[in-house]
Scaffold this motif. Structure first.
Motif, PDB file in Angstrom:
ATOM      1  N   GLY A 181      46.023  18.551   5.504  1.00 64.42           N
ATOM      2  CA  GLY A 181      47.235  18.799   6.274  1.00 64.42           C
ATOM      3  C   GLY A 181      48.069  17.545   6.467  1.00 64.42           C
ATOM      4  O   GLY A 181      47.588  16.412   6.292  1.00 64.42           O
ATOM      5  N   LYS A 182      49.320  17.756   6.842  1.00 64.12           N
ATOM      6  CA  LYS A 182      50.239  16.648   7.106  1.00 64.12           C
ATOM      7  C   LYS A 182      50.728  16.758   8.545  1.00 64.12           C
ATOM      8  O   LYS A 182      51.223  17.805   8.963  1.00 64.12           O
ATOM      9  N   VAL A 183      50.558  15.678   9.302  1.00 63.69           N
ATOM     10  CA  VAL A 183      50.976  15.673  10.702  1.00 63.69           C
ATOM     11  C   VAL A 183      52.508  15.723  10.767  1.00 63.69           C
ATOM     12  O   VAL A 183      53.193  14.879  10.193  1.00 63.69           O
ATOM     13  N   ILE A 184      53.044  16.725  11.454  1.00 62.89           N
ATOM     14  CA  ILE A 184      54.495  16.914  11.556  1.00 62.89           C
ATOM     15  C   ILE A 184      55.034  16.340  12.854  1.00 62.89           C
ATOM     16  O   ILE A 184      55.978  15.557  12.863  1.00 62.89           O
ATOM     17  N   ILE A 188      45.668  14.293   6.857  1.00 58.23           N
ATOM     18  CA  ILE A 188      44.319  14.402   7.424  1.00 58.23           C
ATOM     19  C   ILE A 188      43.640  15.675   6.927  1.00 58.23           C
ATOM     20  O   ILE A 188      44.298  16.645   6.570  1.00 58.23           O
ATOM     21  N   VAL A 189      42.306  15.653   6.915  1.00 57.42           N
ATOM     22  CA  VAL A 189      41.513  16.830   6.554  1.00 57.42           C
ATOM     23  C   VAL A 189      41.139  17.558   7.835  1.00 57.42           C
ATOM     24  O   VAL A 189      40.571  16.957   8.758  1.00 57.42           O
ATOM     25  N   VAL A 190      41.482  18.845   7.915  1.00 54.82           N
ATOM     26  CA  VAL A 190      41.211  19.630   9.122  1.00 54.82           C
ATOM     27  C   VAL A 190      40.578  20.970   8.746  1.00 54.82           C
ATOM     28  O   VAL A 190      40.709  21.440   7.613  1.00 54.82           O
ATOM     29  N   GLN A 191      39.921  21.555   9.716  1.00 54.28           N
ATOM     30  CA  GLN A 191      39.300  22.879   9.538  1.00 54.28           C
ATOM     31  C   GLN A 191      39.826  23.823  10.614  1.00 54.28           C
ATOM     32  O   GLN A 191      39.957  23.427  11.783  1.00 54.28           O
ATOM     33  N   VAL A 192      40.125  25.061  10.234  1.00 53.11           N
ATOM     34  CA  VAL A 192      40.632  26.046  11.194  1.00 53.11           C
ATOM     35  C   VAL A 192      39.478  26.549  12.058  1.00 53.11           C
ATOM     36  O   VAL A 192      38.466  27.041  11.531  1.00 53.11           O
ATOM     37  N   THR A 193      39.627  26.418  13.365  1.00 52.74           N
ATOM     38  CA  THR A 193      38.608  26.926  14.289  1.00 52.74           C
ATOM     39  C   THR A 193      39.034  28.226  14.958  1.00 52.74           C
ATOM     40  O   THR A 193      38.208  28.969  15.463  1.00 52.74           O
ATOM     41  N   LYS A 194      40.349  28.466  14.980  1.00 48.05           N
ATOM     42  CA  LYS A 194      40.862  29.704  15.578  1.00 48.05           C
ATOM     43  C   LYS A 194      42.048  30.192  14.769  1.00 48.05           C
ATOM     44  O   LYS A 194      42.960  29.422  14.459  1.00 48.05           O
ATOM     45  N   GLU A 195      42.015  31.471  14.415  1.00 49.23           N
ATOM     46  CA  GLU A 195      43.081  32.053  13.598  1.00 49.23           C
ATOM     47  C   GLU A 195      44.418  32.006  14.330  1.00 49.23           C
ATOM     48  O   GLU A 195      44.472  31.954  15.566  1.00 49.23           O
ATOM     49  N   LYS A 197      32.717  18.261  -2.604  1.00 54.06           N
ATOM     50  CA  LYS A 197      33.850  18.869  -3.299  1.00 54.06           C
ATOM     51  C   LYS A 197      35.129  18.746  -2.473  1.00 54.06           C
ATOM     52  O   LYS A 197      36.216  18.492  -3.016  1.00 54.06           O
ATOM     53  N   VAL A 198      35.007  18.931  -1.150  1.00 53.86           N
ATOM     54  CA  VAL A 198      36.163  18.783  -0.266  1.00 53.86           C
ATOM     55  C   VAL A 198      36.699  17.361  -0.332  1.00 53.86           C
ATOM     56  O   VAL A 198      37.923  17.135  -0.424  1.00 53.86           O
ATOM     57  N   GLN A 199      35.814  16.382  -0.309  1.00 57.97           N
ATOM     58  CA  GLN A 199      36.247  14.987  -0.376  1.00 57.97           C
ATOM     59  C   GLN A 199      36.966  14.694  -1.687  1.00 57.97           C
ATOM     60  O   GLN A 199      37.991  14.001  -1.710  1.00 57.97           O
ATOM     61  N   GLN A 200      36.431  15.209  -2.794  1.00 58.69           N
ATOM     62  CA  GLN A 200      37.067  15.007  -4.100  1.00 58.69           C
ATOM     63  C   GLN A 200      38.451  15.655  -4.143  1.00 58.69           C
ATOM     64  O   GLN A 200      39.429  15.035  -4.589  1.00 58.69           O
ATOM     65  N   ASN A 201      38.540  16.900  -3.665  1.00 59.74           N
ATOM     66  CA  ASN A 201      39.822  17.618  -3.683  1.00 59.74           C
ATOM     67  C   ASN A 201      40.863  16.930  -2.803  1.00 59.74           C
ATOM     68  O   ASN A 201      42.055  16.928  -3.128  1.00 59.74           O
ATOM     69  N   SER A 202      40.425  16.347  -1.677  1.00 59.11           N
ATOM     70  CA  SER A 202      41.375  15.699  -0.767  1.00 59.11           C
ATOM     71  C   SER A 202      42.010  14.470  -1.411  1.00 59.11           C
ATOM     72  O   SER A 202      43.126  14.073  -1.033  1.00 59.11           O
ATOM     73  N   GLN A 203      41.312  13.840  -2.380  1.00 59.77           N
ATOM     74  CA  GLN A 203      41.854  12.684  -3.074  1.00 59.77           C
ATOM     75  C   GLN A 203      42.803  13.086  -4.197  1.00 59.77           C
ATOM     76  O   GLN A 203      43.677  12.316  -4.597  1.00 59.77           O
ATOM     77  N   GLN A 204      42.623  14.302  -4.705  1.00 60.83           N
ATOM     78  CA  GLN A 204      43.376  14.735  -5.880  1.00 60.83           C
ATOM     79  C   GLN A 204      44.607  15.570  -5.529  1.00 60.83           C
ATOM     80  O   GLN A 204      45.522  15.685  -6.344  1.00 60.83           O
ATOM     81  N   GLN A 205      44.612  16.169  -4.337  1.00 60.68           N
ATOM     82  CA  GLN A 205      45.688  17.099  -3.996  1.00 60.68           C
ATOM     83  C   GLN A 205      46.695  16.470  -3.051  1.00 60.68           C
ATOM     84  O   GLN A 205      46.433  15.435  -2.424  1.00 60.68           O
TER      85      GLN A 205
END
Length: 577
Positions: free
Chosen positions: A44-47, A104-111, A196-204
């Motif tokens: 995600g990108k902090v707005i 930053i890398v974040v995870q959804v805890t609530k929809e 895999k998440v760490q790798q993707n965060s560097q590539q995307q």
């Protein structure tokens, strides 16, 4: 206790029901058009960073930006991280933790629910079959549902030996009795997800989805299929095969509890009463077996549950009747909370009890049933008014939010203005309109039910309004109009408006469909032309038919007609008139 998981899968949706002792207690639905996001990991990108709210808004690629609270933003090693003494005392500002534009890398805890975006955290978790990996914290925990202290110590020792340095694990309930090899194999699986998440965060480039949590069926296998589960029934052969394939690698001993439901004549959800339970869960009122009932009302801020004795009169005295109703209501209230997936603040208005012992026992009964609920709940206690306050963690949309939408007619209020109130409102509007107009007449279109009040018995109300305004007023009903709406169709001379208001003339021959019997004379039928009522003599028994009729008289609010035969002559049944 028998505990069954029912899975009904097809191309347009997947539905899962959890049945305990024959009662449906939980229900989940997943559709291709509305995939869940809770558990997903995003780049995600902090707005925006808002110090006044101690929170930030993060763009994760959804319609609404996600909400990141300051306590969910700290990471060990960063300024104000979890190890800092400032972090939990509120002395660190969100500005010191994240910056606008930061990735930053974040995870959804609530929809995302209603007008609110999803809630996210930087403390990532990866649930496995036997443990939960927490790669951002150094911690070891064991499920409270494992009660044996020896087993807890054994599992804690295994966790300490197998977990990577500076990472955390929580041992799940299903790990009880499992070997180190089984637990370590599960850990390696979730570690690969994190890598895999760490790798993707560097590539995307943000915003981007880095990891999608399992679909509904596989989550149920991972989280709900355990030793307490009697069996899992699946009505789709492809889904059945995928479940067995997964279990073969993680829990082969559970495969014999998965059963393929083959009966195509009786749907599985109908057989187990799931369809009826879902339908009931969308209603406000739920009856208890004794004859009492509960009423569930949701507002923007909280959910209120009211308990009533209803038809239950008891056999001893009032105090005993109230106590027994409240005790029975406890189980049904918890079942409805789980089935409807109600979260947030909940207030329960039990029937007033004067006996302190009864009040304590009802609270104990409520908490006993809440222990079966895997979603976190907290019972605060009784207020001074005798209301029970509690909270239930809100993770996803409730059942009614998933399966229903706001009523387009009432706008979600549940009520509309009465016909009498609307008629009075329209009379005021007509008076105001005619005061500012030199026109001789006006044509107003309203809902047919409102038109009846405006016209009144024998046109009395309309005549009175015309007397007050000294103008000619034509009222026309339209089924297309909302009950609270009106349309001023035309203003002009009396002859001009009469021509527009009365679309037929005496002697006209028309083909009309009979819509309904006359409300006061069922022998006659009612048809309409642009909302103008045609009273068809002897047409009450021919609703739905198209008839050839001749107009015999015209009034301002309706016309009368007779039925003609195929040769255009008056029908035989009406000749004697």
């Amino acid at each position: 206790m028998t505990r069954e998981i029912l899975i009904s899968a097809n191309t347009d949706e997947t539905r899962v029901a959890l049945v305990e002792d024959g009662s449906v207690v939980e229900f989940y639905v997943e559709k291709p058009s509305s995939q869940k996001t809770a558990g997903n990991v995003y780049l995600g990108k902090v707005i925006n960073v808002l110090p006044g709210m101690q929170a930030a808004f993060v763009d994760i690629g959804q319609e609404k930006n996600a909400f990141l609270y300051v306590d969910d933003a700290f990471l060990p090693g960063e300024n104000g991280g979890r190890g800092s003494s400032r972090s939990r005392k509120g002395r660190t500002s969100i500005k010191e933790v994240v910056k606008p534009g930061q990735t930053i890398v974040v995870q959804v805890t609530k929809e995302a629910i209603g007008t609110k975006g999803a809630r996210v955290t930087r403390h990532i978790t990866f649930p496995g079959r036997y443990l939960v990996l927490m790669p951002t914290v150094n911690y070891i925990g064991v499920s409270r549902r494992i009660t044996s202290e020896d087993e807890r110590q054994r599992l804690r020792k295994i966790a300490r030996e197998v977990k990577p340095p500076d990472m955390g694990v929580i041992i799940r309930t299903v790990a009880e009795g499992k070997t180190r090899e089984e637990i370590e194999r599960d850990l390696l699986f979730v570690l690969r997800l994190w890598e895999k998440v760490q790798q993707n965060s560097q590539q995307q480039k943000a915003p981007a989805l880095l990891h999608r949590d399992l679909g509904l069926v596989m989550r149920m296998v991972r989280d709900e299929l355990n030793q307490e589960t009697t069996r899992m029934l699946v009505d789709d052969c492809y889904t059945y095969a995928k479940i067995l394939e997964l279990l073969q690698s993680v829990s082969p001993e559970m495969k014999d509890r998965v059963i393929y439901y083959r009966d195509r004549e009786i749907p599985m959800f109908s057989l187990y009463g799931v369809e009826a339970a879902i339908e009931q869960a969308l209603h406000r009122q739920v009856w208890l077996k004794s004859g009492g009932y509960i009423v569930i009302d949701k507002t923007e801020a909280l959910t209120v549950i009211d308990v009533n004795t209803g038809r239950f009169v008891g056999s001893k005295n009032l105090s005993d009747t109230v106590f027994r109703t409240n005790m029975e209501a406890c189980e049904e209230i918890v079942r409805q909370l789980r089935l409807r997936d109600i979260g947030g603040i909940i207030v329960i208005d039990f029937i007033d009890m004067d006996n302190p012992e009864h009040r304590a026992r009802v609270l104990d009964e409520l908490e006993k049933h809440l222990k079966k609920d895997h979603t976190k709940t907290v019972v605060v206690g009784l207020t001074g008014l005798g209301l029970v306050e509690m909270t239930r963690k809100k993770v996803r949309q409730s059942l009614d939010a998933v399966m229903t939408r706001m009523c387009p007619y009432c706008g979600g209020k549940g009520t509309v203005l009465s016909e009498e109130t609307v008629a009075s409102k329209i009379r005021r509007e007509i008076r105001r309109l005619l005061r500012n107009s030199h026109s001789e007449a006006v044509l107003v279109e309203v809902n047919p039910n409102v038109a009846s009040y405006l016209i009144g018995p024998g046109g009395a109300n309309l005549k009175q309004l015309e007397k007050e305004t000294a103008r000619s007023i034509f009222i026309r009903g339209s089924e297309d109009l909302h009950i609270e709406d009106m349309n001023v169709k035309a203003l002009g001379s009396k002859e001009e408006i009469a021509g527009k208001a009365i679309p037929v003339r005496i002697g006209d021959v028309l083909e009309l469909e009979v819509e309904e019997p006359h409300s006061q004379n069922p022998m006659d039928g009612i048809a309409r032309i642009e909302g103008y009522v045609i009273d068809i003599k002897d047409g009450g028994s021919r609703v739905g038919e198209k008839l050839q009729v001749r107009i015999t008289s015209c009034l301002r609010t309706f016309a009368k007609a007779i039925i003609l035969d195929s040769q255009g002559r008056r029908s035989g049944s009406q000749v004697s008139d």
